[in-house]
Design an enzyme around this catalytic site. Structure first.
Site, short mmCIF file in Angstrom:
data_model
loop_
_atom_site.label_atom_id
_atom_site.label_comp_id
_atom_site.label_asym_id
_atom_site.label_seq_id
_atom_site.Cartn_x
_atom_site.Cartn_y
_atom_site.Cartn_z
N CYS A 143 -3.26 -7.39 20.78
CA CYS A 143 -2.54 -8.57 20.31
C CYS A 143 -1.39 -8.79 21.29
O CYS A 143 -1.32 -8.18 22.35
CB CYS A 143 -2.05 -8.35 18.89
SG CYS A 143 -1.07 -6.90 18.71
N ARG A 185 -3.38 -2.05 22.48
CA ARG A 185 -3.70 -1.36 21.22
C ARG A 185 -5.13 -0.82 21.20
O ARG A 185 -5.95 -1.21 20.39
CB ARG A 185 -3.42 -2.27 20.05
CG ARG A 185 -1.99 -2.75 20.08
CD ARG A 185 -1.61 -3.56 18.89
NE ARG A 185 -1.41 -2.71 17.72
CZ ARG A 185 -1.03 -3.21 16.53
NH1 ARG A 185 -0.89 -4.50 16.39
NH2 ARG A 185 -0.85 -2.40 15.50
N ILE A 194 6.95 2.18 22.59
CA ILE A 194 5.66 2.28 21.88
C ILE A 194 4.66 1.25 22.39
O ILE A 194 3.50 1.57 22.65
CB ILE A 194 5.87 2.12 20.35
CG1 ILE A 194 6.86 3.18 19.84
CG2 ILE A 194 4.53 2.19 19.63
CD1 ILE A 194 6.36 4.61 19.93
N LYS A 226 3.34 -2.80 3.42
CA LYS A 226 2.11 -3.42 3.96
C LYS A 226 1.24 -2.37 4.64
O LYS A 226 0.05 -2.25 4.38
CB LYS A 226 2.48 -4.49 4.97
CG LYS A 226 1.33 -4.92 5.88
CD LYS A 226 1.69 -5.97 6.90
CE LYS A 226 2.25 -5.45 8.17
NZ LYS A 226 1.28 -5.09 9.21
N ASN A 227 1.88 -1.55 5.51
CA ASN A 227 1.10 -0.61 6.34
C ASN A 227 0.64 0.61 5.58
O ASN A 227 -0.05 1.46 6.13
CB ASN A 227 1.91 -0.22 7.58
CG ASN A 227 2.06 -1.41 8.52
OD1 ASN A 227 1.36 -2.41 8.36
ND2 ASN A 227 2.97 -1.32 9.45
N ARG A 232 2.22 -12.56 7.36
CA ARG A 232 1.34 -11.39 7.36
C ARG A 232 2.09 -10.17 6.83
O ARG A 232 1.51 -9.28 6.26
CB ARG A 232 0.87 -11.08 8.79
CG ARG A 232 0.00 -12.16 9.38
CD ARG A 232 -0.58 -11.69 10.69
NE ARG A 232 -1.24 -10.39 10.54
CZ ARG A 232 -1.85 -9.77 11.53
NH1 ARG A 232 -1.88 -10.30 12.72
NH2 ARG A 232 -2.44 -8.61 11.35
N ASP A 238 8.80 -1.31 14.84
CA ASP A 238 8.69 -2.53 14.03
C ASP A 238 10.05 -3.11 13.66
O ASP A 238 10.12 -4.24 13.17
CB ASP A 238 7.89 -2.27 12.76
CG ASP A 238 6.44 -1.93 13.09
OD1 ASP A 238 5.74 -1.40 12.21
OD2 ASP A 238 6.02 -2.18 14.24
C1 EPZ Z 1 0.51 0.97 13.07
O1 EPZ Z 1 -0.29 0.38 14.07
C2 EPZ Z 1 1.18 -0.19 12.34
N1 EPZ Z 1 0.14 -1.05 11.76
C3 EPZ Z 1 2.03 -1.00 13.33
O2 EPZ Z 1 2.70 -2.00 12.58
C4 EPZ Z 1 3.07 -0.07 13.95
O3 EPZ Z 1 3.81 -0.78 14.93
C5 EPZ Z 1 2.37 1.13 14.61
O4 EPZ Z 1 1.54 1.80 13.63
C6 EPZ Z 1 3.36 2.13 15.19
O5 EPZ Z 1 4.22 2.57 14.19
C7 EPZ Z 1 -0.53 -0.65 10.65
O6 EPZ Z 1 -0.29 0.42 10.11
C8 EPZ Z 1 -1.54 -1.62 10.09
P1 EPZ Z 1 -0.61 3.30 16.78
P2 EPZ Z 1 -1.36 1.29 14.91
O7 EPZ Z 1 -2.07 3.60 16.84
O8 EPZ Z 1 -1.97 2.30 14.03
C9 EPZ Z 1 -1.11 3.52 21.45
C10 EPZ Z 1 3.53 -4.14 12.12
O9 EPZ Z 1 4.33 -4.89 12.69
N2 EPZ Z 1 -2.47 4.01 21.17
O10 EPZ Z 1 0.35 4.33 16.29
O11 EPZ Z 1 -2.25 0.38 15.64
C11 EPZ Z 1 -1.01 2.04 21.13
O12 EPZ Z 1 -1.48 1.29 22.21
C12 EPZ Z 1 2.48 -3.39 12.91
O13 EPZ Z 1 3.51 -3.92 10.88
C13 EPZ Z 1 -3.24 4.48 22.23
O14 EPZ Z 1 -2.78 4.50 23.36
O15 EPZ Z 1 -0.35 1.99 15.92
C14 EPZ Z 1 0.45 1.83 20.89
O16 EPZ Z 1 1.09 1.64 22.13
C15 EPZ Z 1 2.57 -3.71 14.40
N3 EPZ Z 1 -4.50 4.90 21.98
C16 EPZ Z 1 0.90 3.17 20.29
O17 EPZ Z 1 -0.14 4.12 20.57
C17 EPZ Z 1 -5.05 4.88 20.71
O18 EPZ Z 1 -6.22 5.29 20.54
C18 EPZ Z 1 1.08 3.13 18.79
O19 EPZ Z 1 -0.17 2.77 18.23
C19 EPZ Z 1 -4.25 4.40 19.65
C20 EPZ Z 1 -2.97 3.96 19.90
#
Ligand code: EPZ
Length: 432
Positions: free
Chosen positions: A128, A133, A341, A34-35, A411, A319
């Site tokens: 969410c 996020r 995370i 998916k991702n 989803r 995840d």
């Molecule tokens: C991706 O989300 C995945 N979603 C998430 O999967 C997954 O949990 C996550 O990566 C971590 O592996 C998709 O790819 C669509 P991040 P993403 O930016 O890109 C913080 C699922 O269940 N952060 O790596 O949004 C953030 O708050 C979903 O399939 C900042 O602080 O994840 C979080 O705590 C859930 N500032 C951490 O980093 C920023 O500008 C990881 O976020 C961006 C992120």
């Protein structure tokens, strides 16, 4: 009301009835990631030629991105798990709130729109239930590449100044290895003038998949999968065919389903190095593995407690934290699960406690005292992965459980109950 909204409304009312104490056998088929599929579909905006993406999973999130691409004037042809996307007449650069809200992946459009058209207007992806996020790192990267970015009234408005409206290569260091920020900067910089680097980049397989497809389109990216990625900007990208990698999170969920029901199962296809941290923890708690077809056969022994701390890839994936915690509730001994995370990804603890699990939460850690057996209960999944965790717990529990929150489940898992029923589960979906 859009198809997606109508489907979500029906799903929100439906629930699963899951008979417990089931044992599984046979082979579980893993769908495309998916991702990865979601970001590859937005990357198709970077060229006017056709992109054909194969092994796309059938998920409501995929339908959501299709709806969004269609509003931008993109042509889409679909044949089962294959989607052909042609953005030769890309005009619309403002995404509607009602389509974007609740589909975080829609924010991935901002990089390609800026790279292709020099402007974009996208509602901020909401936080969410698992956390705030923010997209600070995405915006920091786009500004470094020369874009003007303004965030007002919940909308991100971005534009590229100058005659050419072309972004300029830059050296970017991320404060945190954000998957989305790494992918946004990759897609924005591939058509920029000059060379860019991303340090402290996310290393997830889905980031590597995106870089691979972009290079197939003619981009010049090196280092993806490591902490520093280099992108040499090119003038134009071409069409291509690309096959999505297997979903490592679905594969991990299936392996844990085998472990929690103490069943030997083959899970295929899967790429072992995409799951090395999870496989290690499953070995540490008493499971053995044999290669089988393009996947693995898991043989659970007596399950004993282990400690888990979620980390960016290649560490233990956040995840799979909830599904693994479900397994640990009936492991011998004590386990500690620490979520590093997201700030709020322990909501499944309350649902597992309703099934008799002995768990104590201290800050971002849960201390789990293994018990011999869970007992069935009516439970609700609060997010995509906690819903999956509750399916696993219900399959192992004594009695029959009801699970609500299927809008989350659908989803991220294509036909979950259908796949599990094929290997011996007894799960029925009730629409009301
Ligand atoms: C991706 O989300 C995945 N979603 C998430 O999967 C997954 O949990 C996550 O990566 C971590 O592996 C998709 O790819 C669509 P991040 P993403 O930016 O890109 C913080 C699922 O269940 N952060 O790596 O949004 C953030 O708050 C979903 O399939 C900042 O602080 O994840 C979080 O705590 C859930 N500032 C951490 O980093 C920023 O500008 C990881 O976020 C961006 C992120």
């Amino acid at each position: 009301m859009s198809i997606l909204a109508r489907a979500s409304k029906d799903i929100a009312k439906s629930h699963l009835v899951i008979r417990g104490k089931c044992s599984l056998s046979g082979e579980l088929k893993v769908s495309g990631a998916k991702n990865s599929a979601l970001v590859l579909m937005t990357a198709a905006l970077l060229t006017e030629e056709s992109i054909r993406i194969k092994n796309v999973p059938e998920l409501t999130d995929i339908e959501g991105i299709v709806d969004i691409l269609l509003t931008m004037g993109v042509t889409i042809n679909r044949h089962s798990n294959e989607i052909q996307i042609t953005a030769d007449d890309l005009h619309h650069v403002e995404l509607p709130y009602e389509l974007v809200n609740g589909l975080r992946a829609s924010f991935f459009c901002i990089g390609p729109l800026l790279a292709r058209l020099g402007k974009a207007k996208i509602p901020l992806p909401g936080g969410c239930r698992i956390g705030a996020r923010p997209v600070v790192e995405h915006i920091k990267g786009l500004k470094a590449l020369g874009a003007f970015v303004n965030v007002e009234h919940g909308v991100v408005t971005a534009s590229v100044p100058g005659e050419s409206r072309r972004l300029k290569g830059a050296d970017i260091v991320l404060d945190c290895p954000s998957v989305g920020a790494t992918e946004t900067i990759l897609m924005a910089s591939v058509l920029a003038e000059g060379t860019s680097t991303i340090e402290n980049a996310a290393q997830e397989p889905e980031v590597q998949d995106l870089a691979k497809m972009l290079n197939k389109m003619g981009a010049q990216i090196s280092g993806a999968g490591g902490p520093k990625i280099t992108i040499k900007g090119v003038k134009k990208l071409n069409g291509c065919d690309y096959t999505v990698i297997p979903d490592r999170i679905e594969a991990g969920t299936f392996l844990i389903a085998a472990a929690i029901t103490r069943s030997s199962l083959t899970v295929t296809p899967l790429i072992p190095e995409h799951l090395s941290a999870v496989l290690q923890k499953l070995r540490d708690c008493g499971c053995k593995f044999e290669p089988d077809k393009q996947g693995l056969k898991i043989i659970p022994g007596e399950i004993t407690g282990v400690d888990i701390t979620t980390q960016p890839y290649p560490g233990f994936p956040t995840d799979l934290q909830a599904p693994f915690m479900a397994l640990l509730t009936t492991a011998k001994g004590t386990s500690i699960v620490t979520e590093k995370i997201y700030e709020n990804r322990l909501q499944h603890v309350a649902e597992l406690q309703r099934m008799g699990a002995s768990i104590r939460v201290q800050g971002n850690a849960a201390v789990i005292q293994g018990i011999p057996e869970l007992s069935a209960a009516p439970v609700t999944g609060g997010d995509l992965r906690s819903s999956a965790a509750m399916v696993l717990a219900s399959m192992a529990a004594k009695g029959t459980s009801q699970l609500r929150g299927l809008d989350h489940l659908d989803r991220g898992y294509a036909n979950l109950e259908g796949k599990l029923n094929q290997v011996g589960a007894d799960i029925k979906r009730h629409q009301r």
